[in-house]
Design an enzyme around this catalytic site. Structure first.
Site, PDB file in Angstrom:
ATOM      1  N   GLY A  68      -0.381  16.500  13.368  1.00  0.00           N
ATOM      2  CA  GLY A  68      -1.189  17.206  12.067  1.00  0.00           C
ATOM      3  C   GLY A  68      -0.401  17.212  10.928  1.00  0.00           C
ATOM      4  CB  THR A  69       3.094  17.992   9.790  1.00  0.00           C
ATOM      5  OG1 THR A  69       3.103  19.080  10.503  1.00  0.00           O
ATOM      6  CG2 THR A  69       3.640  18.130   8.505  1.00  0.00           C
ATOM      7  CD  GLU A 178      10.132  -7.998  -9.721  1.00  0.00           C
ATOM      8  OE1 GLU A 178      10.444  -9.048 -10.559  1.00  0.00           O
ATOM      9  OE2 GLU A 178      10.981  -7.555  -9.007  1.00  0.00           O
TER      10      GLU A 178
END
Length: 353
Positions: A68-69, A178
């Site tokens: 969830g985090t 780049e």
């Protein structure tokens, strides 16, 4: 986090930059994205850090999209970072879950919804797949039951190699700008293959590490590049590598092991950083834009579709403030991404191999 505060790495972080709660996000994307109280505190710390930084180039987000985090909170942070810093590069390094190490039944949903937001709010993404990392640990370190520390060692070793040109000086370094300009031809197709350098102490020639960087068994996701084509790639060398040897090694590999799309001329770059790694005198990692990475999103789409067809666990997300339409939008977005990769490699024919 307590281990970080009291362990060997405690001097690496400022106390104010270690932000957390006593409870997690219940392994649900919706709670991390909709109701997490950490977003404002994290963004405030990011603001202070960026204001005190010179030559600020962009953000790198390390997160696991199965929880969830890592899925929900990371997504809302990326959303708000994109709004606050639109001209800075957003690099995501998401770790995709594996069924054999799953800690939650809803990991496919979290990976689906997080991928939906990564499409919209990142400029570069280097996915890692837990299955692939486990296989690399088993193959190179002969560890039958890899621990999180073993898998983390492969992950950090790869990230350290890929970012060495940003962190150390060198004559042929590659910046984030780049890399983005050379590897991403279309804004949506910015998910890149990455290869993992050897995790054991090896002394190999430049030609050997170059060939190893393109082998499917060393990729950070479980995909076979031979089923797709590259539109561009870059090899990051580190350690005792001569520029002439690197160029010659790439010339010997390209054509035999690397196939490019027909509408793009051979676009392969390399960077050489003299600061070597601890385990070996020289190593190499490859970053490439290859159509075969669509296999990863196909697996995510398939696993989450099986659950969603029965509406399994959808109520966990609805009660946190989400709507079912957000699932539909995520499914459609991921399906469109798979089609985008298919169209990019439309010139591919099986009889070319």
């Amino acid at each position: 986090m307590d281990d970080i505060k009291t362990g060997e790495c405690r001097e690496l972080f400022h106390g104010e930059q270690l932000i957390g709660l006593n409870e997690d996000e219940a392994s649900t994307f919706a709670r991390g994205y909709r109701t997490s109280p950490l977003a404002d505190a994290c963004l405030e710390q990011l603001r202070k850090i960026t204001e005190a930084t010179s030559c600020f180039e962009g953000f790198a987000i390390f997160h696991s999209v199965g929880g969830g985090t890592g899925s929900g909170l990371a997504s809302v942070l990326l959303d708000r970072i994109s709004s606050a810093y639109p001209d800075k590069i957003k690099l995501s390094l998401p770790v995709y879950p594996s069924p054999r190490t799953a800690s939650s039944l809803v990991e496919p949903y979290n990976a689906l919804l997080a991928s939906h937001h990564l499409l919209e709010h990142t400029d570069l993404a280097l996915p890692f797949e837990t299955d692939a990392l486990h296989d690399i640990v088993w193959r190179h370190l002969n560890v039958e039951m890899p621990t999180n520390d073993d898998v983390g060692r492969v992950f950090t070793r790869t990230v350290s190699n890929l970012t060495s040109s940003v962190r150390f000086g060198g004559g042929l370094n590659r910046s984030l700008a780049e890399l983005q300009g050379g590897l991403v031809q279309f804004p949506r197709i910015h998910f890149l293959l990455a290869s993992c350098p050897p995790v054991a102490a090896l002394q190999c020639s430049t030609a050997e590490i170059t060939k190893s960087a393109f082998e499917s068994r060393n990729l950070a996701v479980k995909s076979y590049p031979g089923y797709g084509r590259y539109s561009a790639c870059c090899v990051m060398y580190r350690g005792d590598v001569a520029t002439a040897d690197a160029g010659a090694a790439l010339d010997s590999v390209v054509g035999k092991h690397v196939q490019f799309v027909e509408w793009e001329p051979r676009d392969i770059k390399y960077g050489v950083n003299p600061c070597g790694a601890v385990e070996s005198s020289r190593c190499a990692s490859m970053i490439g834009n290859n159509t075969c990475i669509a296999e990863l999103f196909g697996r995510v789409h398939h696993k989450s579709s099986l659950m969603y067809s029965k509406r399994a666990f959808v109520h966990w997300y609805i009660r946190e403030g989400m709507e079912e339409g957000e699932f539909t939008e995520a499914f459609e977005n991921l399906a469109d991404l798979e089609k985008d990769y298919e169209e990019m490699g439309a010139c591919y024919h099986e009889d070319d191999y």
